[in-house]
Design a protein around this motif. Structure first.
Motif, PDB file in Angstrom:
ATOM      1  N   UNK A  81       0.797  -1.225   0.000  1.00 46.24           N
ATOM      2  CA  UNK A  81       0.000   0.000   0.000  1.00 46.24           C
ATOM      3  C   UNK A  81       0.825   1.269   0.000  1.00 46.24           C
ATOM      4  N   UNK A  82       2.161   1.156  -0.107  1.00 53.40           N
ATOM      5  CA  UNK A  82       3.002   2.356  -0.074  1.00 53.40           C
ATOM      6  C   UNK A  82       2.845   3.155  -1.365  1.00 53.40           C
ATOM      7  N   UNK A  83       3.236   4.412  -1.300  1.00 51.14           N
ATOM      8  CA  UNK A  83       3.086   5.305  -2.433  1.00 51.14           C
ATOM      9  C   UNK A  83       4.172   5.059  -3.489  1.00 51.14           C
ATOM     10  N   UNK A  84       3.933   5.627  -4.684  1.00 47.04           N
ATOM     11  CA  UNK A  84       4.826   5.397  -5.826  1.00 47.04           C
ATOM     12  C   UNK A  84       6.257   5.821  -5.536  1.00 47.04           C
ATOM     13  N   UNK A  85       6.429   6.897  -4.785  1.00 47.80           N
ATOM     14  CA  UNK A  85       7.778   7.365  -4.454  1.00 47.80           C
ATOM     15  C   UNK A  85       8.563   6.302  -3.699  1.00 47.80           C
ATOM     16  N   UNK A  86       7.885   5.588  -2.797  1.00 43.43           N
ATOM     17  CA  UNK A  86       8.550   4.549  -2.017  1.00 43.43           C
ATOM     18  C   UNK A  86       8.842   3.337  -2.901  1.00 43.43           C
ATOM     19  N   UNK A  87       7.925   3.013  -3.807  1.00 46.44           N
ATOM     20  CA  UNK A  87       8.167   1.902  -4.725  1.00 46.44           C
ATOM     21  C   UNK A  87       9.379   2.198  -5.604  1.00 46.44           C
ATOM     22  N   UNK A  88       9.491   3.441  -6.080  1.00 47.09           N
ATOM     23  CA  UNK A  88      10.667   3.842  -6.850  1.00 47.09           C
ATOM     24  C   UNK A  88      11.945   3.657  -6.033  1.00 47.09           C
ATOM     25  N   UNK A  89      11.867   4.017  -4.749  1.00 48.84           N
ATOM     26  CA  UNK A  89      13.035   3.883  -3.875  1.00 48.84           C
ATOM     27  C   UNK A  89      13.409   2.413  -3.695  1.00 48.84           C
ATOM     28  N   UNK A  90      12.421   1.551  -3.541  1.00 49.00           N
ATOM     29  CA  UNK A  90      12.685   0.113  -3.422  1.00 49.00           C
ATOM     30  C   UNK A  90      13.351  -0.416  -4.687  1.00 49.00           C
ATOM     31  N   UNK A  94      17.102  -2.008  -5.057  1.00 48.82           N
ATOM     32  CA  UNK A  94      17.314  -3.341  -5.605  1.00 48.82           C
ATOM     33  C   UNK A  94      18.358  -3.346  -6.715  1.00 48.82           C
ATOM     34  N   UNK A  95      18.371  -2.285  -7.520  1.00 49.48           N
ATOM     35  CA  UNK A  95      19.291  -2.205  -8.648  1.00 49.48           C
ATOM     36  C   UNK A  95      20.598  -1.507  -8.321  1.00 49.48           C
ATOM     37  N   UNK A  96      20.688  -0.950  -7.095  1.00 44.84           N
ATOM     38  CA  UNK A  96      21.834  -0.105  -6.743  1.00 44.84           C
ATOM     39  C   UNK A  96      21.987   0.991  -7.795  1.00 44.84           C
ATOM     40  N   UNK A  97      20.840   1.577  -8.168  1.00 40.76           N
ATOM     41  CA  UNK A  97      20.813   2.534  -9.266  1.00 40.76           C
ATOM     42  C   UNK A  97      21.190   3.931  -8.802  1.00 40.76           C
ATOM     43  N   UNK A  98      21.253   4.852  -9.763  1.00 43.92           N
ATOM     44  CA  UNK A  98      21.553   6.249  -9.456  1.00 43.92           C
ATOM     45  C   UNK A  98      20.522   6.789  -8.463  1.00 43.92           C
ATOM     46  N   UNK A  99      20.979   7.608  -7.531  1.00 40.50           N
ATOM     47  CA  UNK A  99      20.069   8.134  -6.518  1.00 40.50           C
ATOM     48  C   UNK A  99      19.876   7.183  -5.353  1.00 40.50           C
ATOM     49  N   UNK A 100      20.866   6.312  -5.117  1.00 41.12           N
ATOM     50  CA  UNK A 100      20.744   5.285  -4.079  1.00 41.12           C
ATOM     51  C   UNK A 100      20.617   5.905  -2.688  1.00 41.12           C
ATOM     52  N   UNK A 101      21.400   6.935  -2.394  1.00 38.15           N
ATOM     53  CA  UNK A 101      21.328   7.560  -1.072  1.00 38.15           C
ATOM     54  C   UNK A 101      19.958   8.183  -0.829  1.00 38.15           C
ATOM     55  N   UNK A 102      19.425   8.822  -1.849  1.00 38.08           N
ATOM     56  CA  UNK A 102      18.092   9.405  -1.725  1.00 38.08           C
ATOM     57  C   UNK A 102      17.052   8.310  -1.529  1.00 38.08           C
ATOM     58  N   UNK A 103      17.225   7.193  -2.228  1.00 39.66           N
ATOM     59  CA  UNK A 103      16.290   6.074  -2.089  1.00 39.66           C
ATOM     60  C   UNK A 103      16.315   5.520  -0.673  1.00 39.66           C
ATOM     61  N   UNK A 104      17.500   5.370  -0.125  1.00 38.73           N
ATOM     62  CA  UNK A 104      17.623   4.861   1.246  1.00 38.73           C
ATOM     63  C   UNK A 104      16.966   5.813   2.246  1.00 38.73           C
ATOM     64  N   UNK A 106      14.463   7.817   1.637  1.00 42.49           N
ATOM     65  CA  UNK A 106      13.012   7.693   1.459  1.00 42.49           C
ATOM     66  C   UNK A 106      12.485   6.464   2.178  1.00 42.49           C
ATOM     67  N   UNK A 107      13.223   5.362   2.072  1.00 40.57           N
ATOM     68  CA  UNK A 107      12.799   4.114   2.719  1.00 40.57           C
ATOM     69  C   UNK A 107      12.878   4.247   4.237  1.00 40.57           C
ATOM     70  N   UNK A 108      13.959   4.863   4.735  1.00 41.11           N
ATOM     71  CA  UNK A 108      14.080   5.055   6.187  1.00 41.11           C
ATOM     72  C   UNK A 108      12.937   5.906   6.726  1.00 41.11           C
ATOM     73  N   UNK A 109      12.597   6.945   6.000  1.00 40.01           N
ATOM     74  CA  UNK A 109      11.497   7.814   6.425  1.00 40.01           C
ATOM     75  C   UNK A 109      10.178   7.047   6.440  1.00 40.01           C
TER      76      UNK A 109
END
Length: 253
Positions: A81-90, A94-104, A106-109
């Motif tokens: 049920x999480x929002x699209x922003x969190x799914x993007x972060x996941x 998973x891919x260790x893609x660009x923006x990894x620190x920002x993704x982490x 978002x997930x921590x928040x």
């Protein structure tokens, strides 16, 4: 962060399908299967074939690894049920893609905002509510009878352990995750009045009823409403006076 398809089919064909695994979830857990399926579908739109394993792991909320042409993503059920922003972060995690620190971040928040979904089991055999002098369970039961609300129904109580420090003392604490009150064992003495121990129990119960609030600058543990209810304890003034007079003796345990 806008929704993005981070996965590209190198062969130009239709993506292979992964699977959604719910078998690790505890029996009796209420989970929306359609929302879990929607999360799986959204992840596959970003990553290709995904084996999404929803867990009740209380130590590691998210982990990912590649399994041949598929990605196994293990995630706590809070992400359903999480929002699209969190799914993007996941997906980025998973891919260790660009923006990894920002993704982490978002997930921590997201985890911080949904900590109430994390189940922390308590071994009730380890609880010691009946002391040599004072019975904490009886005190807890009296106040639960006065406040028959859901917020107090699952709370457990126990005597804690002696700490090492002697310059200060914390008479009680409330563990929000385990829904547990711990009372300092220094209070389990005959010369410590029953009403003072019960006041400490009452104080910790108020944390469950009036949890901390985060302002723009700080975390407020004792809100105005909390303090108002604390002062309604029948022997509040007497308890405060007793503590002030006897604190040196309690510290000299």
């Amino acid at each position: 962060m806008s929704q993005q398809n981070l996965w590209k089919d190198k062969n130009g064909g239709r993506p292979r399908r992964g699977q959604l695994v719910l078998g690790e979830l505890p029996a009796g857990l209420h989970l929306s299967v359609p929302e879990a399926q929607a999360l799986h579908k959204a992840l596959e739109a970003r990553l290709g074939a995904v084996v999404l394993v929803l867990t009740d792991n209380r130590r590691r909320m998210v982990s990912a690894r590649r399994m041949g042409t598929r990605i196994e993503l293990r995630a706590h059920h809070m992400f359903v049920g999480c929002e699209a922003e969190v799914i993007d972060a996941l997906a980025r995690l998973a891919l260790r893609a660009e923006g990894l620190n920002e993704a982490r971040a978002t997930i921590r928040d997201y985890i911080s905002r949904n900590r109430d979904t994390i189940r922390f089991e308590v071994d009730e055999d380890q609880l010691q509510a009946r002391g040599r002098v004072h019975d904490l369970q009886a005190m807890l039961d009296r106040w639960r009878a006065r406040f028959p609300v859901e917020e107090l129904a699952d709370i457990v109580i126990t005597w804690g352990r002696y700490g090492r420090g002697r310059r200060s003392i914390r008479f009680g604490s409330f563990d929000f995750d385990r829904r547990m009150i711990r009372i300092h064992p220094v209070l389990d003495q005959a010369w410590v009045p029953d009403y003072f121990v019960e006041f400490v129990v009452y104080h910790e119960l108020l944390h469950a009823l009036f949890p901390p609030r985060q302002t723009a600058t700080r975390r407020v543990v004792h809100t105005p409403r909390f303090r108002e209810m604390e002062a309604r304890f029948p022997r509040y003034a007497e308890a405060m006076a007793w503590e002030q007079h006897n604190l040196p003796r309690l510290l000299d345990r």
